[in-house]
Write an enzyme that holds these catalytic residues in place. Structure first.
Site, PDB file in Angstrom:
ATOM      1  N   TYR A  93      42.494  29.274  49.049  1.00  0.00           N
ATOM      2  CA  TYR A  93      41.238  30.020  48.948  1.00  0.00           C
ATOM      3  C   TYR A  93      40.187  29.189  48.203  1.00  0.00           C
ATOM      4  CZ  TYR A  93      37.850  33.320  47.069  1.00  0.00           C
ATOM      5  OH  TYR A  93      36.685  33.942  46.698  1.00  0.00           O
ATOM      6  N   ARG A 100      40.822  37.009  32.695  1.00  0.00           N
ATOM      7  CA  ARG A 100      39.727  36.841  33.653  1.00  0.00           C
ATOM      8  C   ARG A 100      38.417  37.326  33.041  1.00  0.00           C
ATOM      9  NH1 ARG A 100      43.154  34.399  35.569  1.00  0.00           N
ATOM     10  NH2 ARG A 100      44.033  34.381  37.666  1.00  0.00           N
TER      11      ARG A 100
HETATM   12  N1  UDP Z   1      46.864  41.458  38.897  1.00  0.00           N
HETATM   13  C1  UDP Z   1      47.936  42.232  38.481  1.00  0.00           C
HETATM   14  N2  UDP Z   1      48.275  43.342  39.222  1.00  0.00           N
HETATM   15  C2  UDP Z   1      47.565  43.718  40.332  1.00  0.00           C
HETATM   16  C3  UDP Z   1      46.470  42.929  40.739  1.00  0.00           C
HETATM   17  C4  UDP Z   1      46.153  41.798  39.993  1.00  0.00           C
HETATM   18  O1  UDP Z   1      48.606  41.929  37.492  1.00  0.00           O
HETATM   19  O2  UDP Z   1      47.913  44.731  40.955  1.00  0.00           O
HETATM   20  C5  UDP Z   1      46.479  40.270  38.101  1.00  0.00           C
HETATM   21  C6  UDP Z   1      46.470  38.982  38.909  1.00  0.00           C
HETATM   22  O3  UDP Z   1      47.736  38.372  38.910  1.00  0.00           O
HETATM   23  C7  UDP Z   1      45.417  38.171  38.163  1.00  0.00           C
HETATM   24  C8  UDP Z   1      44.440  39.229  37.647  1.00  0.00           C
HETATM   25  O4  UDP Z   1      45.155  40.459  37.671  1.00  0.00           O
HETATM   26  O5  UDP Z   1      45.985  37.530  37.055  1.00  0.00           O
HETATM   27  C9  UDP Z   1      43.194  39.373  38.516  1.00  0.00           C
HETATM   28  O6  UDP Z   1      43.587  39.475  39.870  1.00  0.00           O
HETATM   29  P1  UDP Z   1      42.611  39.908  41.027  1.00  0.00           P
HETATM   30  O7  UDP Z   1      43.406  39.901  42.304  1.00  0.00           O
HETATM   31  O8  UDP Z   1      41.919  41.171  40.654  1.00  0.00           O
HETATM   32  O9  UDP Z   1      41.482  38.779  41.054  1.00  0.00           O
HETATM   33  P2  UDP Z   1      41.582  37.163  41.214  1.00  0.00           P
HETATM   34  O10 UDP Z   1      41.462  36.629  39.812  1.00  0.00           O
HETATM   35  O11 UDP Z   1      42.874  36.811  41.883  1.00  0.00           O
HETATM   36  O12 UDP Z   1      40.392  36.836  42.043  1.00  0.00           O
END
Ligand code: UDP
Length: 326
Positions: free
Chosen positions: A142, A222
């Site tokens: 991605y 994040r």
């Molecule tokens: N995450 C999680 N459980 C979920 C969805 C996301 O623990 O059901 C974690 C994921 O591993 C990452 C963070 O939350 O560390 C943010 O993930 P998201 O998919 O929202 O955004 P990304 O940073 O991947 O764009």
């Protein structure tokens, strides 16, 4: 000055908020979307053309029909985990799709583009906060697909004079305060919607993907930025391109990092629910920590995010989620 803006991916989560923001600012958006993940009802009264960036004829038709001042490009596959499993989908949709868009723009003399990029271009950064000059070494397909497009935009600026602004979003979150639109994917993979769905009892509880990262509480950190603040940066980017040639790149984030556990705690506060969760294994492709230094956007775009409080961001999302009839 009202601008006619083609909004590719305007029926999606961020795109639909942008369509609303453009209309509020007196601009004239035309949505181009294949409705693969978007929702037609979320674009309100905006003009709509159903089409795919992989369909060159459809693109030529829409550029032939309207006279655009600028394009905003939100059409992309955007799931880190999926990109690891199915990279071809990402290179085709995100890279080939954008090649087609750029070709159609060039053919019709449209020379301004705001591109949705991502913090995923940085990979697994070593700095606690990341500025735009941090090395870009993405750790998943991605992020690589988005970096490829940024590279194309720089080359197009040099060779064809294309003006562009790539906005590297950190984690988009929240919903428009006027209601009616929000974040809805199927299946849902994003943290904040999944926490709120867990609060509503609409899933099997939040799954925390990994608590053994090298972060203060072991879960990933994040930078959550409200979708309305992302939109105000896009409006500023339109203005920016009237004055500046070249391919600009800006981070969009709040500069504050929150761990998955901190988001869960905040969501419990906001919803008043003791949200159930389990700790699972790590998700492929996730870097431990991504936090923005967005000073460049603040200075160059005159941009100031309004939603700096995480509880307030979650509140706006919760208002929308708790209002949905699933
Ligand atoms: N995450 C999680 N459980 C979920 C969805 C996301 O623990 O059901 C974690 C994921 O591993 C990452 C963070 O939350 O560390 C943010 O993930 P998201 O998919 O929202 O955004 P990304 O940073 O991947 O764009």
């Amino acid at each position: 000055q009202p601008q006619k803006v083609l909004v590719c991916g305007g029926a999606g989560y961020i795109g639909s908020h942008m369509v609303r923001a453009l209309m509020r600012a007196g601009h004239l958006p035309v949505v181009f979307d294949n409705l693969s993940t978007g929702h037609l009802e979320s674009i309100g009264q905006a003009e709509f053309v159903r089409g795919d960036l992989l369909d060159m004829q459809a693109l030529r038709r829409v550029f032939g029909e309207y006279c655009f001042d600028a394009v905003m490009h939100f059409s992309a596959k955007s799931l880190v985990g999926e990109s690891v499993v199915h990279p071809a989908l990402y290179y085709t949709n995100n890279v080939t799709g954008t090649c087609n868009l750029l070709e159609a723009m060039r053919e019709s003399g449209v020379g301004r583009l705001v591109f949705s990029s991502t913090a995923a271009v940085y990979g697994d950064p070593q700095a606690p906060v990341i500025a735009e000059d941090h090395p870009c070494l993405p750790v998943n397909p991605y992020g690589r697909s988005k970096l490829m497009v940024e590279t194309m935009l720089a080359d197009h600026a040099a060779a064809y004079g294309l003006r562009s602004v790539s906005l590297r979003y950190f984690n988009a979150a929240g919903a428009d305060e006027d209601g009616g639109i929000g974040e809805a994917h199927s299946p849902e993979t994003h943290l904040l919607p999944n926490v709120l769905l867990a609060a509503l009892g609409r899933n099997d509880g939040l799954k925390i993907f990994g608590d053994d990262y090298t972060t203060p509480d072991g879960t990933c950190v994040r930078d959550y930025i409200h979708v309305t603040d992302l939109c105000s940066a896009h409006l500023a980017a339109l203005e920016y391109m009237t004055l500046h040639a070249g391919a600009a790149v800006f981070n969009l984030g709040n500069g504050n990092g929150f761990s998955v556990r901190e988001i869960l705690d905040a969501a419990c506060r906001v919803t008043g629910v003791d949200i159930p969760f389990t700790v699972e294994g790590r998700r492929a492709g996730d870097p431990p920590m991504l936090v923005a230094d967005a000073a460049r956007a603040r200075t160059a775009l005159g941009w100031t995010p309004v939603y700096t409080d995480i509880d307030r961001i979650i509140e706006t999302a919760w208002r929308w989620h708790s209002d949905q009839r699933y």
